[in-house]
Design an enzyme around this catalytic site. Structure first.
Site, PDB file in Angstrom:
ATOM      1  N   SER A 249      39.117  47.879  43.083  1.00 40.81           N
ATOM      2  CA  SER A 249      40.099  47.026  43.739  1.00 40.81           C
ATOM      3  C   SER A 249      41.140  46.650  42.700  1.00 40.81           C
ATOM      4  O   SER A 249      40.831  46.568  41.509  1.00 40.81           O
ATOM      5  CB  SER A 249      39.410  45.762  44.262  1.00 40.81           C
TER       6      SER A 249
ATOM      7  N   TYR B 196      35.040  37.425  43.073  1.00 42.27           N
ATOM      8  CA  TYR B 196      35.389  38.799  43.473  1.00 42.27           C
ATOM      9  C   TYR B 196      36.070  39.516  42.304  1.00 42.27           C
ATOM     10  O   TYR B 196      35.702  40.646  41.965  1.00 42.27           O
ATOM     11  CB  TYR B 196      36.303  38.766  44.710  1.00 42.27           C
TER      12      TYR B 196
END
Length: 189
Positions: A84, A97
């Site tokens: 990501s 995250y």
């Protein structure tokens, strides 16, 4: 694991593709991204495709996993981690995250060095938001109109580019997101 049809034990494979999906099930590589484009093309090329669960390559036995596979199917292959952009630039409200994505990036870079002389390459692909597959799509969240996404086929193409050119990292995120991440890396505040 997807094994090419008719493959016999001990036959040398042109490549091994092991994929880890950040933000979705590992199975999305077989039937999600590009309608299974990665698995389809790998099958056409005669590559073995594996989508290991998280943690398979970690711990004291991690580097031995590719070696164990090579005893059954001799390999000169590639591991691809789909990450990501949060592994390149952290944002408010996403500290945990971002930590996992920075960790995945560091793990892949370290593993690449560990496996450098083994014939197994390691790459990380950074797609940004992906339409039609994965965690963002499944959440049903709506982005502002000015935030661009990438398609599953664009991510699949990036995975194949990473393998074919043995690239350490491939950014497939839209240009604005890539520039923002680069700026955040140089000027984090």
């Amino acid at each position: 694991v997807a094994v090419p049809a008719g493959l016999k034990k001990g036959v040398k494979l042109p490549g091994v593709v092991a994929l880890h999906g950040a933000g979705g099930s590992e199975n999305m590589f077989f039937d999600g991204y590009g309608d299974g484009l990665v698995a389809k093309l790998a099958g056409e090329l005669g590559w073995l495709v594996g989508a290991p669960r998280a943690g398979l390559f970690s711990g004291p036995y991690g580097p031995a996993v590719p070696d164990a596979g090579a005893e059954v199917y001799p390999i000169h292959g590639h591991l691809v981690f789909v990450n990501s952009m949060s592994g390149k630039a952290a944002s408010g409200g996403g500290s945990v995250y971002s930590a996992t994505k920075f960790g995945l990036r560091g793990f892949a870079l370290g593993l690449r060095e560990d496996l450098r002389d083994s014939g197994v390459g390691v790459s990380t692909v950074f797609p940004g938001f992906v339409s039609d597959a994965g965690m963002f799509h499944e959440s049903g969240a709506k982005l502002p109109a000015w935030v661009a996404t990438r398609t599953p086929s664009q991510v699949a193409d990036a995975v194949l580019r990473a393998i074919e050119h043995n690239r350490s990292e491939v950014d497939v995120a839209p240009l604005g997101m890539r520039l923002g991440a680069a700026a955040a890396g140089v000027l984090p505040e």
